[in-house]
Design a protein around this motif. Structure first.
Motif, PDB file in Angstrom:
ATOM      1  N   PRO A 314       0.823  -1.223   0.000  1.00  0.00           N
ATOM      2  CA  PRO A 314       0.000   0.000   0.000  1.00  0.00           C
ATOM      3  C   PRO A 314       0.845   1.256   0.000  1.00  0.00           C
ATOM      4  O   PRO A 314       1.935   1.304   0.580  1.00  0.00           O
ATOM      5  CB  PRO A 314      -0.810  -0.132   1.302  1.00  0.00           C
ATOM      6  N   VAL A 315       0.324   2.288  -0.644  1.00  0.00           N
ATOM      7  CA  VAL A 315       1.077   3.533  -0.777  1.00  0.00           C
ATOM      8  C   VAL A 315       1.343   4.175   0.586  1.00  0.00           C
ATOM      9  O   VAL A 315       2.378   4.808   0.791  1.00  0.00           O
ATOM     10  CB  VAL A 315       0.332   4.511  -1.715  1.00  0.00           C
ATOM     11  N   GLY A 316       0.422   3.995   1.542  1.00  0.00           N
ATOM     12  CA  GLY A 316       0.638   4.535   2.882  1.00  0.00           C
ATOM     13  C   GLY A 316       1.841   3.902   3.563  1.00  0.00           C
ATOM     14  O   GLY A 316       2.604   4.587   4.262  1.00  0.00           O
ATOM     15  N   VAL A 317       2.027   2.597   3.347  1.00  0.00           N
ATOM     16  CA  VAL A 317       3.183   1.896   3.910  1.00  0.00           C
ATOM     17  C   VAL A 317       4.464   2.375   3.235  1.00  0.00           C
ATOM     18  O   VAL A 317       5.484   2.626   3.889  1.00  0.00           O
ATOM     19  CB  VAL A 317       3.023   0.376   3.748  1.00  0.00           C
ATOM     20  N   MET A 318       4.417   2.524   1.915  1.00  0.00           N
ATOM     21  CA  MET A 318       5.592   2.995   1.180  1.00  0.00           C
ATOM     22  C   MET A 318       6.003   4.398   1.631  1.00  0.00           C
ATOM     23  O   MET A 318       7.189   4.684   1.797  1.00  0.00           O
ATOM     24  CB  MET A 318       5.304   2.999  -0.324  1.00  0.00           C
ATOM     25  N   MET A 319       5.014   5.263   1.845  1.00  0.00           N
ATOM     26  CA  MET A 319       5.329   6.620   2.281  1.00  0.00           C
ATOM     27  C   MET A 319       5.945   6.625   3.682  1.00  0.00           C
ATOM     28  O   MET A 319       6.846   7.409   3.968  1.00  0.00           O
ATOM     29  CB  MET A 319       4.081   7.488   2.263  1.00  0.00           C
ATOM     30  N   SER A 320       5.469   5.744   4.552  1.00  0.00           N
ATOM     31  CA  SER A 320       6.029   5.667   5.901  1.00  0.00           C
ATOM     32  C   SER A 320       7.457   5.135   5.871  1.00  0.00           C
ATOM     33  O   SER A 320       8.346   5.656   6.548  1.00  0.00           O
ATOM     34  CB  SER A 320       5.162   4.767   6.785  1.00  0.00           C
ATOM     35  N   VAL A 321       7.684   4.098   5.057  1.00  0.00           N
ATOM     36  CA  VAL A 321       9.004   3.481   4.972  1.00  0.00           C
ATOM     37  C   VAL A 321      10.024   4.439   4.358  1.00  0.00           C
ATOM     38  O   VAL A 321      11.158   4.553   4.828  1.00  0.00           O
ATOM     39  CB  VAL A 321       8.927   2.177   4.152  1.00  0.00           C
TER      40      VAL A 321
END
Length: 340
Positions: A314-321
Motif C-alpha cells: 500500500p502507498v501509505g506503507v511505502m510513504m512511511s518506509v
C-alpha cells in the motif's frame, strides 16, 4: 541597487522556472511509468497507443480503466495532502506540522472507521463522516488551544494529544471487531488499490475546491509565518486566518482520507523539500509543494506495485518506509527548516 534587485528577481524567476520544469517532467515520466507497470508490463509506445487508439484491445482496457484512474487519483491525493501540510505549517509556524501529526487525519480516519466497522450499511456516506471527523478534530484542537487567543505551540500540543486519543480509539475499535477488518486494513494503510474513475472524479472535485481556496490564502499564509505581530501590522486578522487555513487543510485531508485512507508524511516532507528548492514564499512554495506531493505519492504507489512481483505494498506503507527516514535525514542534514 535597483539593477541588482532586478537581477536577483530575475534569478529567482529563472530558478523557479527550472524547478517547475523539472518537477513537471518527472511527474509526466512517472505518470507514464505508473501506467506501464503492473502485473502485465507494457512499453511506453504500447501505453501511448492504448490511450489514443480504440483498437488497442485488452491493453486499452487495462490502461484506460484500471491504471490511468489510479495514477490520476495518486496525483490528486499527493497534491491535496501537500497543500494541507503547507497551510498547517504556516498556521503553526512549525515545519513539523501536517494533517497526520496534529490529529486532523486521525479525526477523519476515526469517523470513517466507525462507519466501516459499526455501521457498514452507511459505507456510501464515508466521505461525509470523514469530513465531519476532520472538522470535529480541528474544532476540538482549537478549543483546547484557545486561551485568550490561539498560540501555535498550544495548537501543536493539543493536536498531538487529540491524535493520540483518536489513535487509541481506532485501535480499540479494531480489537473489538477483529473478525471484520479486511476492508479497514486497506483503509488504515492507505491504499490506491481499486482506484477507478468514480473515485478519481470525486477526489478531483474535492481537490479543485480545496486547492482553489488554498491558493487564495497565500497572502495570509505568508503573513502568518512572519509572526502574529507582523501579521497584524499587515492587516491580517490572525485568529480568523488560522481558523480558515486550518479549515481548508482539514477539508483537503478529509477528502483524501475518505477516498484512499490514511497516508502520512506527504504533508510533512513535500513542503520542506519545496522550501529547500524555492524558499519559503508561499507564492512559489505552495505550487511547488503541490507538484512535489503529487510526484511523491505517484512514485510511492508505482514502487509499491513493482517492488515485489505479485505483491502490492500500500502507498501509505511505502510513504512511511521512505518518508520517515528521509525526513530524519533532512532534519539531521540541515539542522533547521529555513528554506535557505
Amino acid at each position: 541597487m535597483g539593477k541588482k534587485n532586478q537581477n536577483r528577481a530575475g534569478n529567482r524567476l529563472l530558478r523557479l522556472g527550472v524547478v517547475w520544469g523539472v518537477l513537471l517532467a518527472l511527474l509526466f515520466f512517472t505518470f507514464l511509468l505508473s501506467i506501464a507497470i503492473g502485473s502485465a508490463r507494457y512499453s511506453i509506445p504500447q501505453v501511448w497507443n492504448a490511450l489514443w487508439h480504440e483498437n488497442a484491445g485488452k491493453v486499452r482496457i487495462t490502461v484506460l480503466y484500471l491504471r490511468l484512474p489510479r495514477a490520476v487519483l495518486a496525483v490528486l491525493v499527493g497534491a491535496s495532502l501537500s497543500a494541507a501540510g503547507a497551510l498547517l505549517q504556516a498556521v503553526m509556524r512549525n515545519p513539523l506540522a501536517d494533517p497526520g501529526t496534529i490529529g486532523v487525519s486521525a479525526g477523519a480516519g476515526a469517523a470513517a472507521i466507525t462507519v466501516l466497522l459499526l455501521f457498514p450499511g452507511l459505507s456510501y456516506s464515508v466521505p461525509l463522516f470523514a469530513f465531519a471527523g476532520a472538522a470535529g478534530a480541528c474544532v476540538l484542537i482549537y478549543l483546547l488551544a484557545w486561551k485568550g487567543g490561539v498560540d501555535p505551540v498550544r495548537i501543536i500540543l493539543s493536536g498531538v494529544a487529540v491524535n493520540s486519543v483518536l489513535g487509541g480509539y481506532n485501535a480499540f475499535l479494531q480489537l473489538q471487531n477483529s473478525d471484520n477488518l479486511s476492508g479497514v486494513l486497506a483503509f488504515m494503510n492507505g491504499s490506491l488499490s481499486g482506484g477507478n474513475w468514480t473515485k478519481a472524479s470525486v477526489c478531483a472535485v474535492y481537490a479543485a475546491i480545496g486547492l482553489f481556496f488554498a491558493f487564495l490564502s497565500i497572502r495570509n499564509a505568508n503573513a502568518l509565518q512572519l509572526g502574529d505581530e507582523m501579521a497584524k501590522n499587515l492587516g491580517i486578522r490572525v485568529n480568523l486566518s488560522r481558523i480558515v487555513l486550518s479549515a481548508i487543510s482539514a477539508f483537503l485531508a478529509a477528502a483524501t482520507v475518505a477516498e484512499v485512507g490514511m497516508i502520512g508524511f506527504v504533508g510533512l516532507c513535500a513542503p520542506h523539500i519545496s522550501r529547500m528548492l524555492v524558499g519559503s514564499d508561499y507564492k512559489a512554495m505552495l505550487p511547488t509543494s503541490v507538484l512535489t506531493g503529487a510526484l511523491m505519492v505517484l512514485a510511492a504507489d508505482t514502487l509499491g506495485r513493482s517492488l515485489i512481483p505479485g505483491t502490492e505494498i500500500p502507498v501509505g506503507v511505502m510513504m512511511s518506509v521512505c518518508g520517515g527516514p528521509f525526513f530524519l535525514y533532512m532534519l539531521r542534514k540541515r539542522g533547521k527548516f529555513n528554506g535557505t
